[in-house]
Design a protein around this motif. Structure first.
Motif, PDB file in Angstrom:
ATOM      1  N   PRO A 208       0.572  -1.300  -0.178  1.00  0.00           N
ATOM      2  CA  PRO A 208       0.198   0.125  -0.399  1.00  0.00           C
ATOM      3  C   PRO A 208       1.154   1.163   0.080  1.00  0.00           C
ATOM      4  O   PRO A 208       0.379   2.280   0.766  1.00  0.00           O
ATOM      5  N   PHE A 209       1.837   1.060   0.018  1.00  0.00           N
ATOM      6  CA  PHE A 209       2.813   2.608  -0.395  1.00  0.00           C
ATOM      7  C   PHE A 209       4.262   2.401  -1.639  1.00  0.00           C
ATOM      8  O   PHE A 209       4.535   1.090  -1.766  1.00  0.00           O
ATOM      9  N   ASP A 210       4.316   3.037  -2.181  1.00  0.00           N
ATOM     10  CA  ASP A 210       5.642   2.653  -2.908  1.00  0.00           C
ATOM     11  C   ASP A 210       6.796   2.941  -2.681  1.00  0.00           C
ATOM     12  O   ASP A 210       7.479   4.062  -1.586  1.00  0.00           O
ATOM     13  N   GLU A 211       7.384   1.156  -2.556  1.00  0.00           N
ATOM     14  CA  GLU A 211       8.410   0.862  -1.637  1.00  0.00           C
ATOM     15  C   GLU A 211      10.198   1.974  -2.057  1.00  0.00           C
ATOM     16  O   GLU A 211      10.234   1.631  -3.300  1.00  0.00           O
ATOM     17  N   THR A 212      10.424   2.240  -1.573  1.00  0.00           N
ATOM     18  CA  THR A 212      12.182   3.199  -1.946  1.00  0.00           C
ATOM     19  C   THR A 212      13.045   2.650  -1.377  1.00  0.00           C
ATOM     20  O   THR A 212      13.121   2.826  -0.096  1.00  0.00           O
ATOM     21  N   HIS A 213      14.546   1.734  -1.493  1.00  0.00           N
ATOM     22  CA  HIS A 213      15.063   0.662  -0.186  1.00  0.00           C
ATOM     23  C   HIS A 213      16.053   1.118  -0.938  1.00  0.00           C
ATOM     24  O   HIS A 213      16.452   0.443  -2.554  1.00  0.00           O
ATOM     25  N   VAL A 214      17.144   1.202  -0.469  1.00  0.00           N
ATOM     26  CA  VAL A 214      18.458  -0.020  -0.846  1.00  0.00           C
ATOM     27  C   VAL A 214      18.719  -1.026  -2.045  1.00  0.00           C
ATOM     28  O   VAL A 214      19.184  -1.475  -2.522  1.00  0.00           O
ATOM     29  N   MET A 215      18.207  -1.726  -1.514  1.00  0.00           N
ATOM     30  CA  MET A 215      18.304  -3.232  -1.898  1.00  0.00           C
ATOM     31  C   MET A 215      17.020  -3.138  -3.420  1.00  0.00           C
ATOM     32  O   MET A 215      16.503  -2.961  -4.038  1.00  0.00           O
ATOM     33  N   GLU A 216      18.463  -3.748  -4.006  1.00  0.00           N
ATOM     34  CA  GLU A 216      18.079  -4.372  -5.567  1.00  0.00           C
ATOM     35  C   GLU A 216      16.972  -5.538  -5.911  1.00  0.00           C
ATOM     36  O   GLU A 216      17.851  -6.383  -4.548  1.00  0.00           O
ATOM     37  N   HIS A 217      16.184  -5.900  -6.838  1.00  0.00           N
ATOM     38  CA  HIS A 217      15.391  -6.320  -6.778  1.00  0.00           C
ATOM     39  C   HIS A 217      15.484  -7.842  -7.826  1.00  0.00           C
ATOM     40  O   HIS A 217      15.762  -6.569  -9.253  1.00  0.00           O
ATOM     41  N   GLY A 218      15.529  -8.820  -7.817  1.00  0.00           N
ATOM     42  CA  GLY A 218      14.627  -9.765  -9.287  1.00  0.00           C
ATOM     43  C   GLY A 218      13.939 -10.357  -8.605  1.00  0.00           C
ATOM     44  O   GLY A 218      13.477 -10.548  -8.457  1.00  0.00           O
TER      45      GLY A 218
END
Length: 279
Positions: A208-218
């Motif tokens: 329910p929110f725009d996650e904005t974080h240091v982790m890169e994702h696949g």
């Protein structure tokens, strides 16, 4: 408690579309994220790998300027009798295998394991391992690779093998089970510098929110469909699609139903933000 209903995992089978098919697809490549839809995972985009027999790979992510920085991710397809006695060419690489179809024989330091769909293996750097398809049908599995980040005073985590069905998902607070995570590693175990988990949403469940974080994702969608909010753009995704999300790319999602929406998630964790890039 873990469910007794075996989950569905999407796996590509290749093939080639007819000349009558529309050319445009949902593929997107931007500086913040990329979407590789299942429709582009065809025969002509597979790769052969040294010392692998009866095998082809869809390479979904690799370290590249402007793309993935911390990991690579393959979908491996191994025919009966195929496999490798020298699968990993880099001594400092750790890996995770996750089986989506078929049966895989994995041997780690002389100990033999049989992985079926939902099977998960963590392979630390420096161990001897090999894989073989001893069954009568192809086996397809994800192979996620990362250069392990050693830390003085921390031991390298040990290898282990398990199955998703043996793990109870952790429900996110306040979601009444609509959003949960299947964790194969204790998030407080800082020996691990990456987590590969399964994220589960029931129809209508949301981030329910725009996650904005240091982790890169696949993210590889195992089941279902959803709309993802990526860097202020809405993107439809479904089973078989792969997404790469750069560190700090804003991200949220809405599970569209009618069934569960689930994806295999990579992220880098538990390490300082290196300053070597600027030296």
């Amino acid at each position: 408690m873990p469910t007794n209903n075996l989950p569905n995992y999407y796996a590509p089978t290749g093939g080639h579309p007819p000349q009558t098919q529309l050319t445009a697809d949902r593929a997107v490549f931007t500086e913040a994220y990329a979407l590789i839809p299942k429709g582009v995972m065809r025969d002509i985009v597979t790769s052969n790998l040294p010392f692998w027999n009866g095998t082809r790979a869809w390479i979904l992510a690799r370290p590249l300027s402007g793309f993935a920085e911390t990991f690579s991710q393959y979908i491996m397809e191994v025919q009966p009798g195929g496999g490798s006695d020298k699968p990993e060419p880099e001594a400092d690489a750790e890996g995770v295998l996750f089986v989506v179809e078929g049966e895989l024989t994995l041997t780690i330091d002389g100990v033999r394991h049989t992985l079926v769909p939902g099977g998960y293996a963590f392979i630390p750097p420096g161990v001897q391992w090999r894989v073989r398809n001893d069954a009568q049908a192809p086996v397809r599995f994800h192979w996620i690779r990362k250069a392990f980040e050693y830390v003085d005073g921390l031991e390298v985590p040990e290898a282990f093998v398990t199955n998703e069905q043996a793990i109870t998902p952790n429900e996110m607070p306040g979601t009444e089970g609509r959003w949960s995570t299947t964790r194969f590693v204790d998030p407080n175990d800082v020996r691990h510098d990456m987590h590969v988990t399964i994220v589960n949403f029931q129809p209508g469940g949301v981030i329910p929110f725009d996650e904005t974080h240091v982790m890169e994702h696949g993210l590889y969608v195992l089941e279902g469909k959803a709309v993802y909010h990526l860097n202020q753009q809405w993107v439809e995704v479904e089973a078989g699609d792969f997404m790469w999300l750069r560190a700090f790319c804003p991200q949220a999602c809405y599970a569209g139903g009618p069934g569960p929406f689930r994806y295999l998630l990579y992220k880098d964790v538990n390490r300082h933000a290196s300053l070597k890039l600027f030296r």
